[in-house]
Design a protein around this motif. Structure first.
Motif, mmCIF file in Angstrom:
data_model
loop_
_atom_site.group_PDB
_atom_site.id
_atom_site.type_symbol
_atom_site.label_atom_id
_atom_site.label_comp_id
_atom_site.label_asym_id
_atom_site.label_seq_id
_atom_site.Cartn_x
_atom_site.Cartn_y
_atom_site.Cartn_z
ATOM 1 N N GLY A 168 -7.083 4.069 -6.766
ATOM 2 C CA GLY A 168 -7.785 3.559 -5.601
ATOM 3 C C GLY A 168 -7.131 2.286 -5.084
ATOM 4 N N TRP A 169 -7.714 1.720 -4.031
ATOM 5 C CA TRP A 169 -7.078 0.594 -3.348
ATOM 6 C C TRP A 169 -8.136 -0.391 -2.852
ATOM 7 N N ARG A 222 0.833 -1.211 0.000
ATOM 8 C CA ARG A 222 0.000 0.000 0.000
ATOM 9 C C ARG A 222 0.859 1.247 0.000
ATOM 10 N N THR A 227 -6.675 -4.738 3.955
ATOM 11 C CA THR A 227 -6.909 -3.335 4.284
ATOM 12 C C THR A 227 -8.411 -3.109 4.412
ATOM 13 N N GLU A 228 -8.834 -2.437 5.449
ATOM 14 C CA GLU A 228 -10.257 -2.132 5.581
ATOM 15 C C GLU A 228 -10.722 -1.341 4.361
ATOM 16 N N ASP A 229 -11.794 -1.807 3.761
ATOM 17 C CA ASP A 229 -12.261 -1.211 2.514
ATOM 18 C C ASP A 229 -12.845 0.177 2.744
ATOM 19 N N ASP A 230 -12.582 1.067 1.788
ATOM 20 C CA ASP A 230 -13.198 2.394 1.754
ATOM 21 C C ASP A 230 -13.935 2.492 0.423
ATOM 22 N N PRO A 231 -15.166 1.952 0.339
ATOM 23 C CA PRO A 231 -15.859 1.877 -0.943
ATOM 24 C C PRO A 231 -16.024 3.223 -1.631
ATOM 25 N N ALA A 232 -16.325 4.250 -0.882
ATOM 26 C CA ALA A 232 -16.544 5.559 -1.511
ATOM 27 C C ALA A 232 -15.296 6.021 -2.245
ATOM 28 N N ALA A 233 -14.133 5.849 -1.633
ATOM 29 C CA ALA A 233 -12.891 6.308 -2.247
ATOM 30 C C ALA A 233 -12.539 5.474 -3.467
ATOM 31 N N ARG A 234 -12.619 4.153 -3.364
ATOM 32 C CA ARG A 234 -12.178 3.336 -4.505
ATOM 33 C C ARG A 234 -13.170 3.400 -5.665
#
Length: 263
Positions: free
Chosen positions: A63-64, A52, A69-76
């Motif tokens: 995005g990632w 990362r 890694t805890e997902d951050d759906p809005a960002a990815r």
């Protein structure tokens, strides 16, 4: 999208493999993830942290999505291009001291995988592909097999895949079935023509599938979900609905034998 994403992934996979090998067969600390999501080790976390840091430093606009890694759906979901990462695919094999574990890295652009690397550090094997080039193993081009009939085809799948419920008439084809813990490696073996097909009828996390999908397709194999659809990546759920990956002449006969996919 940078043209040298494949070189970036290859270098990162080599470094990740070196980290993994420092923990391999050293009784690394391991524990079960919540919700029955399987085991994880300190090596998985160390590899994920390095990947990362280095990949996003090289491509800050990407995005990632990673298993560890805890997902951050809005960002990815807001990103056109996303890294999809499994720091160690085949963690059970890794814990057991077996060599069939892999670092699986992919880049998805607008839902399509454009670069992929699967590195098996304990075996000294690196599979790679870009959307505009061949699939390779340690730099040499690989090609899927010429198998055309399910009977006798070399299948990689869990034993549940041959349950009669999945097959028309309640009769599974006469595959020669074997198994590998790491799904990424299974797809590589199909890409290299060492196996003819890989099946899974459960939902599959994108990080398990993404890199192997491109490598197998660039080797000539056909890769779809259980319903015969191409997988689109960086989806809101981050999952595909099963897997049918097969040699080019074998995919359609396998699909014809499968029972209807429930709507």
């Amino acid at each position: 999208m940078p043209a040298n994403d494949l070189a970036l992934l290859t270098a990162a996979a080599d470094e990740a493999g070196a980290i993994a090998l420092r923990h391999w067969r050293q009784a690394p600390e391991a524990w079960e993830k919540a919700g029955g999501a399987g085991p994880v080790t300190v090596a998985d976390i160390a590899v994920d942290r390095m990947l990362r840091s280095e990949l996003l430093a090289a491509r800050p606009g990407y995005g990632w999505l990673s298993e560890e890694t805890e997902d951050d759906p809005a960002a990815r979901l807001a990103a056109e291009t996303v890294f999809i990462v499994d720091p160690i695919d085949g963690t059970r094999a890794f814990i057991a001291g077996e060599d069939g574990f892999a670092v699986a890295l992919a880049v998805a652009h607008r839902g399509e995988i454009t670069a992929a690397v699967i590195h098996l550090p304990a075996r000294g094997e690196t599979y790679a592909a870009a959307l505009d080039g061949p699939a390779t193993l340690n730099g040499a081009a690989i090609v899927a097999s010429g198998a055309a009939h399910p009977e006798g085809a070399r299948l990689l799948a869990p034993h549940q895949a041959l349950d009669p419920v999945h097959w028309r008439g309640g009769i599974a084809p006469g595959f020669r079935r074997s198994f590998r813990t790491a799904l990424a490696w299974r797809l590589c073996l199909v890409a290299a023509g060492q196996k003819d097909a890989a099946l899974s009828f459960r939902p599959i996390w994108e990080w398990d599938l993404a890199a192997g999908d491109l490598i197998a397709r660039q080797a000539g194999a056909v890769v779809t979900d259980r319903a015969g659809r191409r997988v689109r990546y960086n989806s809101p759920a981050g999952q595909a609905q099963g897997l049918v990956a097969a040699a080019p002449a074998l995919h359609a006969p396998v699909m014809e034998r499968l029972a209807a996919w429930p709507e």
